[in-house]
Design a protein around this motif. Structure first.
Motif, PDB file in Angstrom:
ATOM      1  N   TYR A  55       0.829  -1.207   0.000  1.00  0.00           N
ATOM      2  CA  TYR A  55       0.000   0.000   0.000  1.00  0.00           C
ATOM      3  C   TYR A  55       0.865   1.258   0.000  1.00  0.00           C
ATOM      4  N   ASN A  92      -4.526   4.618  -0.238  1.00  0.00           N
ATOM      5  CA  ASN A  92      -3.460   3.647  -0.015  1.00  0.00           C
ATOM      6  C   ASN A  92      -2.590   4.023   1.180  1.00  0.00           C
ATOM      7  N   ILE A 275      -4.987  -3.457  -4.028  1.00  0.00           N
ATOM      8  CA  ILE A 275      -3.599  -3.109  -4.354  1.00  0.00           C
ATOM      9  C   ILE A 275      -3.292  -3.313  -5.835  1.00  0.00           C
TER      10      ILE A 275
END
Length: 301
Positions: A55, A92, A275
């Motif tokens: 991330y 993220n 992701i």
């Protein structure tokens, strides 16, 4: 002869019983190994710290791309492209922080706090990628000479309703924590993900078939077809995965994503649902905007 037949039957029965016992022992051994993995702090740390690193990498890529875009066209304000990369950076980045402190997050004494930390980035992910749907919808409507004035208010309204309902669910869970409301919360997330899936299917599909009708010699036609088609497929797949897994977790505790002792499940779920899709979309849409003003690149009003 009868004795020989009886001997063969007894041998076959014994072999079958032995095979069944071996299969049962193998299944029990696999189950024991799986339980050991789930309960192992080493496996948990490996899974969640790997997610943290992934991330953080995607967040850094989004930030770098945002800076490159700003340096390329500093004279413009917050364009759709800039907001999209900023939101990718935030989503993220928040996930990286949450999973970096996974032990503290999953073991929070107040359950609603844990749900907020785990579900809020998912809502931000929804807002980020429905912004892409909005952008495509505006392009499609402009190409078909259709009105675009209601698209942006519709995007804002849908997101506002989603956040208001989710906040109300969190507040109620904070006052009265019960399994029924938690089930409603998961079903609501499934519904939200389905809305995003539907948006990509409708406007991604419409824009793709609109581009296919352009003359083959049209400049940039093939590249835009690739971009729209690939991003649509990626986003539909990731939101479909979210719908299926969250729906299963609502009715089966063995598929729960809000517990520390499902590290492998969490790893593959977040890798496939957030992701990898984010990384692929950022790569596909990596092209910088032109320095001059174009009809398809305009600030958010």
């Amino acid at each position: 002869m009868r004795e020989l037949a009886s001997s063969f039957a007894a041998a076959a029965a014994a072999a079958g019983a032995s095979s069944s016992a071996s299969g049962a022992n193998a299944a029990a051994a696999l189950r024991g190994w799986w339980d050991d993995v789930n309960e192992s702090p080493e496996w948990q740390d490996a899974a969640f710290f790997s997610l943290t690193a992934a991330y953080a990498l995607v967040s850094a890529v989004a930030l770098i791309q945002l800076i490159r875009i700003q340096r390329r066209v500093p004279e413009f304000g917050w364009t759709t492209q800039k907001v999209f990369h900023l939101m990718n950076f935030l989503v993220n980045g928040v996930r990286a922080v949450v999973f970096g402190f996974h032990v503290h997050v999953f073991l929070l004494p107040t359950r609603v706090y844990k749900l907020v930390l785990l579900d809020l980035p998912g809502l931000l992910f929804f807002s980020t990628y429905t912004l892409l749907v909005l952008f495509w919808a505006e392009i499609y409507h402009q190409a078909r000479s259709l009105p675009t004035d209601k698209l942006r208010p519709a995007y804002i309204a849908v997101n506002a309703v989603v956040y208001v309902i989710q906040v109300c669910i969190w507040i109620y869970l904070g006052i009265n924590d019960n399994s029924t409301v938690e089930l409603v919360s998961k079903i609501f997330i499934v519904a939200v993900s389905f809305v995003a899936l539907l948006g990509f299917s409708v406007y991604g599909g419409r824009l793709f078939f609109l581009l296919r009708r352009f003359p083959i010699e049209s400049k940039g036609r093939q590249k835009k077809l690739y971009e729209v088609g690939t991003v649509t497929a990626i986003c539909v797949t990731c939101f479909l995965i979210r719908c299926v897994v969250v729906a299963l977790s609502a009715f089966d505790s063995d598929v729960s994503l809000e517990v520390l002792d499902h590290p492998i499940l969490d790893f593959f779920y977040y890798m496939l649902a957030e992701i990898l899709p984010s990384a692929l979309v950022l790569f596909i849409l990596r092209k910088l905007p032109p320095k001059r003003v174009s009809a398809q690149y305009h600030p958010i009003n």
